[in-house]
Design a protein around this motif. Structure first.
Motif, PDB file in Angstrom:
ATOM      1  N   ALA A  22      -4.775   2.253  -3.682  1.00 57.28           N
ATOM      2  CA  ALA A  22      -3.165   1.850  -3.381  1.00 57.28           C
ATOM      3  C   ALA A  22      -3.318   1.077  -2.001  1.00 57.28           C
ATOM      4  O   ALA A  22      -2.651   0.005  -1.993  1.00 57.28           O
ATOM      5  CB  ALA A  22      -2.409   2.936  -3.256  1.00 57.28           C
TER       6      ALA A  22
ATOM      7  N   TRP B  50       4.287 -10.313   5.297  1.00 61.17           N
ATOM      8  CA  TRP B  50       4.048  -9.478   4.188  1.00 61.17           C
ATOM      9  C   TRP B  50       2.673  -9.066   4.375  1.00 61.17           C
ATOM     10  O   TRP B  50       2.144  -8.067   3.650  1.00 61.17           O
ATOM     11  CB  TRP B  50       3.954 -10.384   3.088  1.00 61.17           C
ATOM     12  CG  TRP B  50       5.361 -10.855   2.680  1.00 61.17           C
ATOM     13  CD1 TRP B  50       5.797 -12.059   2.544  1.00 61.17           C
ATOM     14  CD2 TRP B  50       6.275 -10.052   1.777  1.00 61.17           C
ATOM     15  NE1 TRP B  50       7.172 -12.021   2.161  1.00 61.17           N
ATOM     16  CE2 TRP B  50       7.312 -10.640   1.523  1.00 61.17           C
ATOM     17  CE3 TRP B  50       6.180  -8.574   1.405  1.00 61.17           C
ATOM     18  CZ2 TRP B  50       8.417 -10.236   0.897  1.00 61.17           C
ATOM     19  CZ3 TRP B  50       7.473  -8.138   0.682  1.00 61.17           C
ATOM     20  CH2 TRP B  50       8.363  -8.879   0.782  1.00 61.17           C
TER      21      TRP B  50
ATOM     22  N   LEU C 154      -2.001  -2.772  -2.196  1.00 66.84           N
ATOM     23  CA  LEU C 154      -0.815  -3.483  -1.445  1.00 66.84           C
ATOM     24  C   LEU C 154      -1.411  -4.491  -0.138  1.00 66.84           C
ATOM     25  O   LEU C 154      -0.658  -5.454  -0.049  1.00 66.84           O
ATOM     26  CB  LEU C 154      -0.431  -2.068  -0.025  1.00 66.84           C
ATOM     27  CG  LEU C 154       0.422  -1.189  -1.114  1.00 66.84           C
ATOM     28  CD1 LEU C 154       0.974  -0.024  -0.160  1.00 66.84           C
ATOM     29  CD2 LEU C 154       1.724  -1.881  -1.652  1.00 66.84           C
TER      30      LEU C 154
ATOM     31  N   LEU D  95       1.946  -5.109   4.669  1.00 69.96           N
ATOM     32  CA  LEU D  95       2.682  -4.397   3.389  1.00 69.96           C
ATOM     33  C   LEU D  95       1.731  -3.039   3.232  1.00 69.96           C
ATOM     34  O   LEU D  95       2.127  -1.927   2.922  1.00 69.96           O
ATOM     35  CB  LEU D  95       2.617  -5.184   2.239  1.00 69.96           C
ATOM     36  CG  LEU D  95       3.314  -4.525   0.884  1.00 69.96           C
ATOM     37  CD1 LEU D  95       4.813  -4.584   1.543  1.00 69.96           C
ATOM     38  CD2 LEU D  95       3.316  -5.850  -0.181  1.00 69.96           C
ATOM     39  N   PHE D  96       0.321  -3.216   3.470  1.00 72.04           N
ATOM     40  CA  PHE D  96      -0.513  -2.047   3.402  1.00 72.04           C
ATOM     41  C   PHE D  96      -0.288  -1.016   4.406  1.00 72.04           C
ATOM     42  O   PHE D  96      -0.387   0.383   4.056  1.00 72.04           O
ATOM     43  CB  PHE D  96      -2.080  -2.347   3.842  1.00 72.04           C
ATOM     44  CG  PHE D  96      -2.197  -2.664   5.141  1.00 72.04           C
ATOM     45  CD1 PHE D  96      -2.705  -1.832   6.121  1.00 72.04           C
ATOM     46  CD2 PHE D  96      -2.167  -4.191   5.731  1.00 72.04           C
ATOM     47  CE1 PHE D  96      -2.986  -1.859   7.431  1.00 72.04           C
ATOM     48  CE2 PHE D  96      -2.353  -4.388   7.082  1.00 72.04           C
ATOM     49  CZ  PHE D  96      -2.629  -3.275   8.106  1.00 72.04           C
TER      50      PHE D  96
END
Length: 303
Positions: free
Chosen positions: A289, A249, A293, A252-253
């Motif tokens: 964003a 995870w 993330l 995710l960025f």
């Protein structure tokens, strides 16, 4: 008398996502290390917002006094320049917002330090005062450092290193050497936003005596510099994740990477500086964003 709409315009809401990104990332890292303090996070967000608004008021005032905000400037028309807010009113606004940011800052560092280190408390108070002084003298005052090409260094410190490392420390009570990578990432991305701003205004800045890095380097070298800032920012984030990865995870960025790549490609194709203006907002929002993330990946990695 200035209207509420004019004050909101002077506050420059589109700069707030960038100002809050470092704070949010510091809180996300504190969560990842299991040392989150909700009071510190809320107070840090309020304080950072107030300091950014103070900085924007000071920038509006300083550039108007030096004549940099004029009819040749390519960015949005500023409130003091247009007469929407008088110099006297903007100074009064600076004082009020600056006082509020200082009071909330004291509360913030009290929550984050007083119970274990009075030395840390006073050290952070000093950093808070330094932040306000730096925000004012960026373009205001007789010896404003933004007019001699030092704005990039200030943005790197006050939008990258200080918020990420400072907020993490106020949450956790200590620093971890690995989080310096994320502080560098936010510093590089934030400096990229300033560089785009200065690339857009390079001709007017030069004529007004504001010697930014793009004025010194020229447009081509400014694009090389901008590309390096973005790439180094991503490199630092990847290095952190490689060394601290506990879950997939945490990658995710990477979903936001195409936005950065697309904009870099388009920036290299632009020849008219006026067309760079939308990219300031896009990089600020892309940075936000990226931050959200990244923080979401850290949270999912620990649940």
């Amino acid at each position: 008398m200035a209207t509420a709409k004019s004050w909101i315009k002077a506050a420059r809401p589109r700069t707030l996502p960038l100002a809050l990104s470092g704070i949010l990332l510091g809180c996300g890292l504190a969560w990842f290390y299991g040392e989150i303090n909700a009071s510190v996070c809320v107070l840090a967000i309020i304080t950072a917002t107030l300091i950014q608004v103070f900085s924007n008021f000071a920038n509006d005032y300083g550039d108007s006094q030096k004549g940099t905000d004029n009819q040749f400037r390519l960015g949005p028309t500023r409130t003091v320049q247009s007469g929407e807010i008088s110099p006297k009113e903007i100074k009064r606004g600076m004082f009020m917002v600056g006082a509020l940011s200082f009071l909330f800052g004291i509360w913030l560092v009290y929550e984050g330090t007083w119970h274990f280190s009075q030395t840390a408390f006073f050290s952070f108070i000093g950093l808070g005062i330094l932040s306000l002084v730096a925000a004012y003298f960026y373009t205001a005052g007789k010896k404003s450092y933004g007019y001699v090409g030092l704005g990039d260094l200030a943005v790197f410190l006050f939008f990258g290193l200080l918020p990420v490392l400072g907020v993490f420390y106020l949450n956790a009570g200590h620093l971890d050497e690995n989080i310096i990578h994320l502080a560098l990432t936010l510093g590089f991305f934030s400096t990229g936003v300033l560089n785009l701003n200065n690339m857009r205004d390079v001709d007017n800045d030069k004529n007004s005596g504001k010697i930014t890095l793009p004025v010194r380097m020229g447009q081509r070298n400014s694009r090389i510099y901008h590309t390096a800032l973005i790439l180094f920012g991503w490199w630092a984030a990847v290095i952190f994740t490689v060394h601290q990865r506990t879950s997939a995870w945490q990658w995710l960025f990477l979903l936001v990477a195409p936005l950065f790549i697309r904009d870099l490609i388009q920036i290299w194709k632009i020849t008219d500086p006026r067309l760079l203006d939308p990219f300031l907002k896009r990089l600020a929002l892309s940075t936000l964003a990226f931050t959200l993330l990244f923080c979401l990946g850290l949270i999912l990695a620990t649940v």
